[in-house]
Design a protein around this motif. Structure first.
Motif, short mmCIF file in Angstrom:
data_model
loop_
_atom_site.label_atom_id
_atom_site.label_comp_id
_atom_site.label_asym_id
_atom_site.label_seq_id
_atom_site.Cartn_x
_atom_site.Cartn_y
_atom_site.Cartn_z
N GLU A 70 67.36 36.35 39.90
CA GLU A 70 68.40 35.65 39.13
C GLU A 70 67.92 34.32 38.58
O GLU A 70 68.42 33.85 37.56
CB GLU A 70 69.65 35.43 40.00
CG GLU A 70 70.45 36.70 40.28
CD GLU A 70 70.91 37.37 38.99
OE1 GLU A 70 71.41 36.67 38.09
OE2 GLU A 70 70.76 38.60 38.88
N THR A 86 68.22 33.76 34.69
CA THR A 86 69.15 32.75 34.19
C THR A 86 68.45 31.77 33.27
O THR A 86 68.98 31.40 32.21
CB THR A 86 69.80 31.99 35.37
OG1 THR A 86 70.49 32.91 36.21
CG2 THR A 86 70.77 30.93 34.86
N GLU A 123 72.09 43.86 34.21
CA GLU A 123 72.45 43.49 35.58
C GLU A 123 71.42 44.02 36.57
O GLU A 123 71.07 43.36 37.54
CB GLU A 123 73.85 44.02 35.92
CG GLU A 123 74.97 43.34 35.14
CD GLU A 123 74.97 41.83 35.35
OE1 GLU A 123 74.80 41.38 36.50
OE2 GLU A 123 75.13 41.09 34.36
#
Length: 273
Positions: free
Chosen positions: A20, A24, A70
């Protein structure tokens, strides 16, 4: 696996950065420069192997696809990318290297240990984030391959990719085999369809538009890159039960034609399925 290798793998895993974090950062950088919109993310299966296919227009295609999914998407990378320490070690161990003589020779063990440790950490992070090393020297040590060696290489590579999907990974492939300089969808090669048939996994078609040449320096110097509209649409998966039947070669050809049409439609009308 010996005990030393096991200990090294455990040590490398301690320095793995959660996916992540780079994801991000990458999304923030993309959105800082471009106007990116992605639709159809709900079509990515939550579990199980699958094959992601898309048209290929620019180096941006991969970060857009990977940053907005995802689930982890697996991309194949060169062996050397996962073992950067090996090139440095070739220099250190070369017969003419100054590291064979004092005082540098005394530092050699520590340099080897440090490089090996850093290389292991880099490899562990790349794999954790969604990269897999491609087969090294599958066709031998020669830089040029004859027809037989090339065929053996690609057979091993296909088996490797099929194994990844059967093992539950989502693998990304660009069936055109190269980037389009115009943004137009080119002809698809049948390898992707053939691997999905062999692996028995769904194929997720997707299409990207607006990214062509937008990673080139000229796009930034001219200002075209800033807030360029990049649209990436993910379509409904084609399930194995929907694959054409018959001999593998014939079925793969028919499935490739279906894929090419699905992807082209997603590129031309990015708001549609």
């Amino acid at each position: 696996m010996d005990e030393n290798q096991k200990d090294n793998d455990i040590l490398d895993s301690l320095f793995v950065i959660p996916r992540e974090v780079p994801k991000t950062i990458l999304r923030s950088l993309l959105e800082l420069v471009y106007d990116v919109k992605v639709t159809g993310s709900q079509f990515i299966p939550e579990t199980g192997g699958a094959l992601f296919v898309s048209n290929h227009t620019d180096y941006l295609d991969i970060p857009v696809q990977g940053a907005y999914a995802e689930r982890k998407i697996v991309y194949l990378g060169k062996y050397e990318l996962f073992h950067p320490q090996e090139e440095i070690m070739k220099y250190v161990n070369h017969k003419n290297s100054p590291f064979h003589y004092p005082p540098l020779s005394f530092t050699k063990p520590m340099i080897e240990y440090t490089l090996k440790s850093l290389g292991g950490i880099i490899k562990a992070n790349l794999i954790h984030w969604g990269s897999m090393p491609i087969i090294r020297n599958a066709a031998g040590e020669t830089t040029t391959m004859d027809k037989k060696a090339a065929m053996e290489y690609y057979e091993k590579l296909e088996e490797y990719m099929v194994g990844l999907m059967r093992g539950g990974e989502i693998l990304s492939i660009y069936p055109e085999g190269t980037r389009s300089e115009t943004g137009e969808v080119g002809s698809f090669k049948a390898m992707a369809a053939k691997m999905a048939i062999r692996a028995g996994v769904p194929i997720i078609p997707s299409g990207i538009s607006g990214a062509t040449n937008m990673s080139k320096p000229q796009a930034f110097l001219s200002g075209k890159a800033f807030k360029a509209k990049i649209r990436y649409n993910i379509g409904k998966p084609i399930l194995p039960s929907e694959f054409p039947q018959g001999p593998e070669k014939k079925a793969a050809k028919e499935l490739t034609e279906i894929l090419e049409k699905r992807v082209a439609a997603l590129v031309q009308n990015p708001e549609s399925d």
